[in-house]
Design a protein around this motif. Sequence first.
Motif, PDB file in Angstrom:
ATOM      1  N   PRO A 178       0.812  -1.221   0.000  1.00  0.00           N
ATOM      2  CA  PRO A 178       0.000   0.000   0.000  1.00  0.00           C
ATOM      3  C   PRO A 178       0.846   1.273   0.000  1.00  0.00           C
ATOM      4  CG  PRO A 178      -0.974  -1.625   1.467  1.00  0.00           C
ATOM      5  CD  PRO A 178       0.341  -2.192   1.011  1.00  0.00           C
ATOM      6  N   ASN A 179       1.937   1.275   0.744  1.00  0.00           N
ATOM      7  CA  ASN A 179       2.792   2.466   0.796  1.00  0.00           C
ATOM      8  C   ASN A 179       3.389   2.821  -0.557  1.00  0.00           C
ATOM      9  OD1 ASN A 179       2.356   2.829   3.516  1.00  0.00           O
ATOM     10  ND2 ASN A 179       4.175   1.663   4.137  1.00  0.00           N
ATOM     11  N   GLU A 180       3.586   1.799  -1.408  1.00  0.00           N
ATOM     12  CA  GLU A 180       4.199   2.040  -2.724  1.00  0.00           C
ATOM     13  C   GLU A 180       3.220   2.616  -3.737  1.00  0.00           C
ATOM     14  OE1 GLU A 180       7.633  -1.146  -3.561  1.00  0.00           O
ATOM     15  OE2 GLU A 180       5.730  -2.093  -2.980  1.00  0.00           O
ATOM     16  N   VAL A 181       1.916   2.429  -3.527  1.00  0.00           N
ATOM     17  CA  VAL A 181       0.948   2.879  -4.542  1.00  0.00           C
ATOM     18  C   VAL A 181       0.079   4.050  -4.093  1.00  0.00           C
ATOM     19  CG1 VAL A 181       0.849   0.646  -5.684  1.00  0.00           C
ATOM     20  CG2 VAL A 181      -0.750   1.133  -3.816  1.00  0.00           C
ATOM     21  N   VAL A 182      -0.045   4.283  -2.799  1.00  0.00           N
ATOM     22  CA  VAL A 182      -0.843   5.423  -2.341  1.00  0.00           C
ATOM     23  C   VAL A 182      -0.216   6.709  -2.877  1.00  0.00           C
ATOM     24  CG1 VAL A 182      -1.532   6.783  -0.335  1.00  0.00           C
ATOM     25  CG2 VAL A 182      -1.782   4.299  -0.304  1.00  0.00           C
ATOM     26  N   GLY A 183      -1.031   7.542  -3.501  1.00  0.00           N
ATOM     27  CA  GLY A 183      -0.546   8.769  -4.124  1.00  0.00           C
ATOM     28  C   GLY A 183      -0.226   8.609  -5.599  1.00  0.00           C
ATOM     29  N   LYS A 184      -0.266   7.366  -6.104  1.00  0.00           N
ATOM     30  CA  LYS A 184      -0.020   7.118  -7.524  1.00  0.00           C
ATOM     31  C   LYS A 184      -1.319   6.721  -8.206  1.00  0.00           C
ATOM     32  CE  LYS A 184       4.772   5.651  -6.827  1.00  0.00           C
ATOM     33  NZ  LYS A 184       5.771   4.582  -7.037  1.00  0.00           N
ATOM     34  N   LYS A 185      -1.267   6.612  -9.546  1.00  0.00           N
ATOM     35  CA  LYS A 185      -2.445   6.194 -10.304  1.00  0.00           C
ATOM     36  C   LYS A 185      -2.352   4.711 -10.646  1.00  0.00           C
ATOM     37  CE  LYS A 185      -3.870  10.628 -12.175  1.00  0.00           C
ATOM     38  NZ  LYS A 185      -4.404  11.344 -13.362  1.00  0.00           N
ATOM     39  N   PRO A 186      -3.503   4.063 -10.912  1.00  0.00           N
ATOM     40  CA  PRO A 186      -3.498   2.628 -11.224  1.00  0.00           C
ATOM     41  C   PRO A 186      -2.678   2.270 -12.462  1.00  0.00           C
ATOM     42  CG  PRO A 186      -5.710   3.359 -10.676  1.00  0.00           C
ATOM     43  CD  PRO A 186      -4.867   4.588 -10.794  1.00  0.00           C
ATOM     44  N   SER A 187      -2.275   3.276 -13.240  1.00  0.00           N
ATOM     45  CA  SER A 187      -1.454   3.002 -14.422  1.00  0.00           C
ATOM     46  C   SER A 187      -0.127   2.351 -14.052  1.00  0.00           C
ATOM     47  CB  SER A 187      -1.195   4.287 -15.207  1.00  0.00           C
ATOM     48  OG  SER A 187      -0.578   5.263 -14.379  1.00  0.00           O
ATOM     49  N   VAL A 188       0.231   2.357 -12.771  1.00  0.00           N
ATOM     50  CA  VAL A 188       1.434   1.648 -12.326  1.00  0.00           C
ATOM     51  C   VAL A 188       1.329   0.158 -12.641  1.00  0.00           C
ATOM     52  CG1 VAL A 188       0.595   1.210  -9.976  1.00  0.00           C
ATOM     53  CG2 VAL A 188       3.040   1.384 -10.394  1.00  0.00           C
ATOM     54  N   LEU A 189       0.092  -0.352 -12.791  1.00  0.00           N
ATOM     55  CA  LEU A 189      -0.140  -1.761 -13.096  1.00  0.00           C
ATOM     56  C   LEU A 189      -0.287  -2.037 -14.588  1.00  0.00           C
ATOM     57  CD1 LEU A 189      -2.847  -2.533 -10.370  1.00  0.00           C
ATOM     58  CD2 LEU A 189      -0.383  -2.953 -10.221  1.00  0.00           C
ATOM     59  N   LYS A 190      -0.223  -1.005 -15.418  1.00  0.00           N
ATOM     60  CA  LYS A 190      -0.523  -1.138 -16.841  1.00  0.00           C
ATOM     61  C   LYS A 190       0.431  -2.115 -17.520  1.00  0.00           C
ATOM     62  CE  LYS A 190      -2.576   2.239 -19.957  1.00  0.00           C
ATOM     63  NZ  LYS A 190      -2.600   3.663 -20.342  1.00  0.00           N
ATOM     64  N   SER A 191      -0.135  -3.018 -18.308  1.00  0.00           N
ATOM     65  CA  SER A 191       0.675  -4.033 -18.985  1.00  0.00           C
ATOM     66  C   SER A 191       0.920  -3.717 -20.452  1.00  0.00           C
ATOM     67  CB  SER A 191      -0.022  -5.398 -18.896  1.00  0.00           C
ATOM     68  OG  SER A 191      -1.248  -5.372 -19.633  1.00  0.00           O
ATOM     69  N   GLY A 192       0.138  -2.786 -21.023  1.00  0.00           N
ATOM     70  CA  GLY A 192       0.252  -2.496 -22.440  1.00  0.00           C
ATOM     71  C   GLY A 192      -0.556  -3.423 -23.312  1.00  0.00           C
ATOM     72  N   LYS A 193      -1.350  -4.311 -22.701  1.00  0.00           N
ATOM     73  CA  LYS A 193      -2.123  -5.296 -23.456  1.00  0.00           C
ATOM     74  C   LYS A 193      -3.480  -4.759 -23.917  1.00  0.00           C
ATOM     75  CE  LYS A 193       0.778  -8.741 -23.270  1.00  0.00           C
ATOM     76  NZ  LYS A 193       1.347  -9.339 -24.495  1.00  0.00           N
ATOM     77  N   HIS A 194      -3.869  -3.579 -23.437  1.00  0.00           N
ATOM     78  CA  HIS A 194      -5.173  -3.029 -23.807  1.00  0.00           C
ATOM     79  C   HIS A 194      -4.984  -1.730 -24.579  1.00  0.00           C
ATOM     80  CE1 HIS A 194      -7.071  -5.973 -21.165  1.00  0.00           C
ATOM     81  NE2 HIS A 194      -6.189  -5.644 -20.245  1.00  0.00           N
ATOM     82  N   ASP A 195      -5.775  -1.555 -25.646  1.00  0.00           N
ATOM     83  CA  ASP A 195      -5.620  -0.367 -26.487  1.00  0.00           C
ATOM     84  C   ASP A 195      -6.467   0.785 -25.978  1.00  0.00           C
ATOM     85  OD1 ASP A 195      -8.223  -0.965 -27.221  1.00  0.00           O
ATOM     86  OD2 ASP A 195      -7.649  -1.867 -29.143  1.00  0.00           O
ATOM     87  N   ILE A 196      -6.378   1.907 -26.672  1.00  0.00           N
ATOM     88  CA  ILE A 196      -7.068   3.115 -26.228  1.00  0.00           C
ATOM     89  C   ILE A 196      -8.586   2.956 -26.251  1.00  0.00           C
ATOM     90  CG2 ILE A 196      -7.102   4.160 -28.535  1.00  0.00           C
ATOM     91  CD1 ILE A 196      -6.555   6.863 -27.138  1.00  0.00           C
ATOM     92  N   THR A 197      -9.087   2.119 -27.171  1.00  0.00           N
ATOM     93  CA  THR A 197     -10.533   1.880 -27.249  1.00  0.00           C
ATOM     94  C   THR A 197     -11.045   1.235 -25.965  1.00  0.00           C
ATOM     95  OG1 THR A 197     -10.371   1.595 -29.634  1.00  0.00           O
ATOM     96  CG2 THR A 197     -12.360   0.752 -28.565  1.00  0.00           C
TER      97      THR A 197
END
Length: 435
Positions: A178-197
């Motif tokens: 929790p300390n590593e992600v609080v204050g950040k956006k969920p994009s920290v988990l982004k894998s690049g597998k999903h497109d803009i649509t």
Amino acid sequence: MNPDTSLSLPGLSSEDSLLLLRASAEISFNSILVTGPDRRIIYANPAFCNMTGYSLNDLLGQNPKMLQGPLTEQSVIDRMNAALKTSGSFNGSTINYRKNGRPYLVEWTISPVRGDSGEVRYFISIQKDITQLHAEQSTGNLFAKAIDAAYDGIFITNADGVIEFANQGFEIITGYSPNEVVGKKPSVLKSGKHDITFYKGLWRHLSEGLPFRAMIVNRHKNGHEIHCQQTITPVKNADGRITHFISIIKDMTDRVFEELKLREQASHDSLTGLLNRRAGEIELDVALIQAQESEASFCLLMTDIDDFKAVNDTYGHPRGDQIIKAVADILMDQTRKTDKCIRWGGEEFIVLLPFCDLPKAMEIAENVRAAMADSHFDEAGRITLSIGVAESQVNDTPAGLLERVDQQLYSAKRQGKNRVVTQQDCTPLKQNDDV
């Protein structure tokens, strides 16, 4: 979470924090059961009622042992009672029964909630694989403890998508504390597998105040992909304005849940790799339910190694184990992929044959018998099997079906062993004339 800890989340009042915790609990995949110190039920959420088939009125004031039945493992219940008297905490699994009598496998944890002086005021039972959570009568401390103990990952963002809270389940699934992600956006988990649509569709749902659910490929802190079932739900204030988003992620890759590995070990025999008796009893219950619902029958084989005690006594247990493993291999080779091979105990095995009529079951049994009779075990020589075959009947019970197939097995033994006997007339289907 310590029950004396403040419920306030960073930058929020206790009221808003409780609102978020309550909303998080309501959409959790887990169910919650709360009892008093006397073990009487004081609360069961709708997910628990859906799982058991009991209404809240049915449950209130009752002891949870009302869910137990013939397959409930007494040793687990004894261990639970002992743990609650000492540490007050427990985790385990066994078979419980729904209101309609159908069994189900439940895995649960029980944790105490203590008052300021240390006395136990409540017990919380959190159970897996339930999609909705509602806890109207719980206090804020109960909700906070339930969320932190959940197996699912839960994190909360503000309206701008900045993470304000993450539970322990989130760390287990993603590797991020929790300390590593609080204050950040969920994009920290982004894998690049999903497109803009994909993300446009996501935000269109959320901006309209609608929950969004999808299979999302995230990236673990260590770099590998994690396939998650993810639900994102907007939270509105009294004015109808979206103030936060609650995300629940469930790891579907089975990479980070050690308990799944333990479940596999608990359901399989260590020597043969076949299902063990406990798992076999569950499979038999399920098969009977499916047969009754579909008005179709299935068959059951029960096989026993002939004169196994003499082999064990003469040649030793290592040779006996070799023979038992050989039988297991033959059962797997001669049965269908949909069949369930079970080590029932010692030298006795059961094979569950779903959607199988008696002639086909007899054919499979004979193939098993012949394959074993053709095997040779060094100094032990030729080892044979006796096999009983029974077909399920309307309104059958596990005990009744097992008793019938056991009678066929012992009929095969009495008629000279190394043969298959069916329930039709207790005459052998085929036998080796050399015996």
